[in-house]
Design a protein around this motif. Sequence first.
Motif, PDB file in Angstrom:
ATOM      1  N   LEU A 124       4.625   4.610  -6.654  1.00 60.60           N
ATOM      2  CA  LEU A 124       3.368   4.364  -7.365  1.00 60.60           C
ATOM      3  C   LEU A 124       3.606   4.356  -8.876  1.00 60.60           C
ATOM      4  N   ARG A 135      -3.344   9.250  -0.256  1.00 60.44           N
ATOM      5  CA  ARG A 135      -2.083   9.997  -0.284  1.00 60.44           C
ATOM      6  C   ARG A 135      -2.134  11.208   0.633  1.00 60.44           C
ATOM      7  N   VAL A 191      -1.733  -1.217 -10.387  1.00 60.75           N
ATOM      8  CA  VAL A 191      -2.259  -0.502  -9.227  1.00 60.75           C
ATOM      9  C   VAL A 191      -3.696  -0.975  -9.009  1.00 60.75           C
ATOM     10  N   CYS A 225       0.842  -1.207   0.000  1.00 60.54           N
ATOM     11  CA  CYS A 225       0.000   0.000   0.000  1.00 60.54           C
ATOM     12  C   CYS A 225       0.880   1.262   0.000  1.00 60.54           C
ATOM     13  N   ALA A 237       5.034   1.036 -10.056  1.00 64.87           N
ATOM     14  CA  ALA A 237       4.184  -0.151  -9.916  1.00 64.87           C
ATOM     15  C   ALA A 237       3.739  -0.646 -11.288  1.00 64.87           C
ATOM     16  N   TYR A 244       6.140   8.204  -2.107  1.00 63.69           N
ATOM     17  CA  TYR A 244       4.903   7.503  -2.472  1.00 63.69           C
ATOM     18  C   TYR A 244       4.651   7.636  -3.973  1.00 63.69           C
ATOM     19  N   ASP A 245       4.724   8.866  -4.473  1.00 61.45           N
ATOM     20  CA  ASP A 245       4.484   9.106  -5.896  1.00 61.45           C
ATOM     21  C   ASP A 245       5.475   8.333  -6.766  1.00 61.45           C
ATOM     22  N   ALA A 296       0.908  -1.924  -6.439  1.00 54.93           N
ATOM     23  CA  ALA A 296       0.425  -1.076  -5.349  1.00 54.93           C
ATOM     24  C   ALA A 296      -1.066  -1.290  -5.147  1.00 54.93           C
ATOM     25  N   VAL A 346      -4.115   0.918  -3.503  1.00 54.96           N
ATOM     26  CA  VAL A 346      -4.494   2.249  -3.021  1.00 54.96           C
ATOM     27  C   VAL A 346      -5.816   2.103  -2.264  1.00 54.96           C
TER      28      VAL A 346
END
Length: 158
Positions: free
Chosen positions: A85, A70, A91, A40, A88, A81-82, A62, A64
């Motif tokens: 992500l 976020r 998602v 996550c 990935a 995080y960005d 990922a 979400v």
Amino acid sequence: MRIGITGHRGLSAAVEKLVRAGLDAEVKKHEPTELCGVSCIADGPDTWFAESVLAAGGRIEAVVPADQYREGLPSTHHAPYDALLQQAVEVHHTGMSESTSQAHMTGSEILVGLVDRLIAVWDGQPARGFGGTADVVAYARRTGVPVDIVWPEGATRD
């Protein structure tokens, strides 16, 4: 091999160092080209695990938990995080909007449903709130997903 991660956030720098070493050791047990880490990507173990998988040559997916997830993370974690992500290969979304404990648990349930094993950075104590690490471990065990605990000897959360 798809491996998921769950774990306590807000660990001290000393515990972080030990946990990162434990996560790296878990990742090295697997052939990188066959390894997919599912996370996550919260601050702490979620991110450390994803970084370890990528550094080893594996790939990440990922989950979400909510559209507003976020925004609920520390602002200092937005850039990592960005970046993760974007790396990935897939998602997954819960379809929930607000970043609540229910959304977090739903995200964790999706994560557990995607993986062959779950790594838990867990002190063995009950969850401090719904959807905490202990709840995710219990859900994984109820659904037959093997759980590997990473918790340094003598470490504490506070």
